[in-house]
Design a protein around this motif. Structure first.
Motif, mmCIF file in Angstrom:
data_model
loop_
_atom_site.group_PDB
_atom_site.id
_atom_site.type_symbol
_atom_site.label_atom_id
_atom_site.label_comp_id
_atom_site.label_asym_id
_atom_site.label_seq_id
_atom_site.Cartn_x
_atom_site.Cartn_y
_atom_site.Cartn_z
ATOM 1 N N SER A 10 13.943 18.846 51.992
ATOM 2 C CA SER A 10 14.983 18.193 52.776
ATOM 3 C C SER A 10 14.740 18.422 54.258
ATOM 4 O O SER A 10 14.634 19.565 54.712
ATOM 5 C CB SER A 10 16.361 18.737 52.392
ATOM 6 O OG SER A 10 17.348 18.268 53.298
ATOM 7 N N GLY A 11 14.644 17.318 55.007
ATOM 8 C CA GLY A 11 14.453 17.419 56.449
ATOM 9 C C GLY A 11 15.748 17.422 57.224
ATOM 10 O O GLY A 11 15.737 17.307 58.454
ATOM 11 N N SER A 17 24.272 19.393 54.346
ATOM 12 C CA SER A 17 23.482 18.208 54.676
ATOM 13 C C SER A 17 23.557 17.181 53.558
ATOM 14 O O SER A 17 23.333 17.506 52.389
ATOM 15 C CB SER A 17 22.020 18.615 54.905
ATOM 16 O OG SER A 17 21.178 17.491 54.961
ATOM 17 N N THR A 19 21.479 14.798 53.314
ATOM 18 C CA THR A 19 20.082 14.611 52.900
ATOM 19 C C THR A 19 19.709 15.615 51.811
ATOM 20 O O THR A 19 19.082 15.263 50.809
ATOM 21 C CB THR A 19 19.137 14.778 54.102
ATOM 22 O OG1 THR A 19 19.468 13.825 55.108
ATOM 23 C CG2 THR A 19 17.695 14.587 53.682
ATOM 24 N N THR A 20 20.107 16.863 51.995
ATOM 25 C CA THR A 20 19.817 17.888 50.996
ATOM 26 C C THR A 20 20.491 17.561 49.675
ATOM 27 O O THR A 20 19.895 17.749 48.591
ATOM 28 C CB THR A 20 20.279 19.264 51.491
ATOM 29 O OG1 THR A 20 19.600 19.587 52.707
ATOM 30 C CG2 THR A 20 19.997 20.345 50.460
ATOM 31 N N GLU A 42 14.552 23.670 52.195
ATOM 32 C CA GLU A 42 15.388 23.089 53.247
ATOM 33 C C GLU A 42 14.775 23.429 54.594
ATOM 34 O O GLU A 42 14.495 24.595 54.890
ATOM 35 C CB GLU A 42 16.810 23.625 53.162
ATOM 36 C CG GLU A 42 17.536 23.235 51.886
ATOM 37 C CD GLU A 42 18.981 23.672 51.896
ATOM 38 O OE1 GLU A 42 19.697 23.308 52.851
ATOM 39 O OE2 GLU A 42 19.392 24.389 50.959
ATOM 40 N N ILE A 43 14.534 22.407 55.381
ATOM 41 C CA ILE A 43 13.816 22.597 56.635
ATOM 42 C C ILE A 43 14.583 23.508 57.590
ATOM 43 O O ILE A 43 13.989 24.206 58.413
ATOM 44 C CB ILE A 43 13.507 21.232 57.303
ATOM 45 C CG1 ILE A 43 12.231 21.346 58.153
ATOM 46 C CG2 ILE A 43 14.675 20.729 58.127
ATOM 47 C CD1 ILE A 43 10.985 21.547 57.369
ATOM 48 N N THR A 80 14.635 12.770 54.546
ATOM 49 C CA THR A 80 14.889 13.187 55.928
ATOM 50 C C THR A 80 15.776 12.176 56.632
ATOM 51 O O THR A 80 15.637 10.964 56.414
ATOM 52 C CB THR A 80 13.576 13.344 56.708
ATOM 53 O OG1 THR A 80 13.870 13.747 58.063
ATOM 54 C CG2 THR A 80 12.802 12.042 56.755
ATOM 55 N N TYR A 87 11.462 11.108 62.532
ATOM 56 C CA TYR A 87 12.002 12.192 61.718
ATOM 57 C C TYR A 87 11.818 13.521 62.438
ATOM 58 O O TYR A 87 11.179 13.596 63.487
ATOM 59 C CB TYR A 87 11.363 12.213 60.328
ATOM 60 C CG TYR A 87 9.859 12.227 60.310
ATOM 61 C CD1 TYR A 87 9.165 13.423 60.347
ATOM 62 C CD2 TYR A 87 9.125 11.041 60.251
ATOM 63 C CE1 TYR A 87 7.787 13.457 60.327
ATOM 64 C CE2 TYR A 87 7.745 11.059 60.225
ATOM 65 C CZ TYR A 87 7.086 12.267 60.270
ATOM 66 O OH TYR A 87 5.717 12.281 60.243
ATOM 67 N N THR A 88 12.391 14.552 61.892
ATOM 68 C CA THR A 88 12.423 15.834 62.579
ATOM 69 C C THR A 88 11.031 16.406 62.806
ATOM 70 O O THR A 88 10.140 16.292 61.968
ATOM 71 C CB THR A 88 13.247 16.853 61.770
ATOM 72 O OG1 THR A 88 12.656 17.014 60.486
ATOM 73 C CG2 THR A 88 14.668 16.378 61.594
ATOM 74 N N LEU A 91 9.797 18.933 60.129
ATOM 75 C CA LEU A 91 9.249 18.352 58.901
ATOM 76 C C LEU A 91 7.820 17.873 59.129
ATOM 77 O O LEU A 91 6.938 18.074 58.289
ATOM 78 C CB LEU A 91 10.128 17.196 58.432
ATOM 79 C CG LEU A 91 9.751 16.569 57.097
ATOM 80 C CD1 LEU A 91 9.895 17.575 55.966
ATOM 81 C CD2 LEU A 91 10.612 15.335 56.813
#
Length: 203
Positions: A10-11, A17, A19-20, A42-43, A80, A87-88, A91
């Motif tokens: 997950s980003g 989150s 996303t997570t 998890e990022i 992400t 994106y991050t 990541l």
């Protein structure tokens, strides 16, 4: 069916989150249908470890462990959020550190039917004379050719008294050596400093 390793990444940069949550749900869905060992990175938690170094060799034990988990996974589920079409960075850095070659070879490598090298020689062909840099030059009044700030002196030749004003081709080889050709004939060969090392007779 053999068990596979499923790893969610997950980003998301916030906690909790969404996303997570999505990545976790997908990983669980796969695990419910296929015999597997599931995991999640998890990022937000991994970032301190993977940012410990800009290269893999600079990572600590925790960062290396994260990279190895990614490399050993049979299936990655990556999610992400996107910020302004990107994106991050954490990541991206994670995947920049991953070595994909072993995983690629594991999946796509085909065992050769026969032993030995697949490369074969080409009879009568000198690849060194083909795989080189070749440029035209005009011979100066001193019977020398200027190339790469070097003066390549053409040695005496049985073909003619001199080659002044003649158009020749200078070849530079992969080892830094040089040669001068007039048509198909080699007039001289030189080391990387431009010093003559061989006088070749006319063909």
């Amino acid at each position: 069916m053999a068990r596979i390793s499923v790893l969610g990444i997950s980003g998301g940069v916030s906690t909790p989150s969404r996303t997570t949550a999505v990545v976790s749900a997908l990983v669980k869905a796969v695990a419910s249908r296929v015999p597997s060992d599931a995991g999640l990175i998890e990022i937000t938690e991994a970032a301190p470890s993977i940012f410990a170094g800009l290269s893999r060799g600079a990572l600590g034990a925790s960062g290396e462990a994260i990279i190895q988990r990614v490399e050993k996974a049979d299936l990655l589920v990556v999610g992400t959020p996107v910020y302004r079409a990107s994106y991050t960075g954490a990541l991206k850095h994670l995947f920049d550190l991953v070595d994909y070659i072993p995983a690629h070879n594991k999946r796509f490598a085909v065992k050769p039917e026969q032993e030995g090298s697949a490369f074969v020689a080409i009879p009568g062909v000198d690849l060194g004379e083909i795989l080189c840099i070749q440029e035209e030059r005009q011979v100066g009044n001193d019977n020398c050719v200027s190339f790469n700030r070097l003066k390549l002196q053409i040695p005496e030749s049985p073909l003619r008294p001199h080659f002044v004003k003649a158009t020749v081709k200078v070849r530079r080889y992969h080892d830094g050596a040089y040669a001068i050709f007039h048509g198909p004939r080699c007039l001289g060969r030189y080391d990387h400093n431009g010093i003559a090392v061989q006088t070749q007779k006319a063909a």
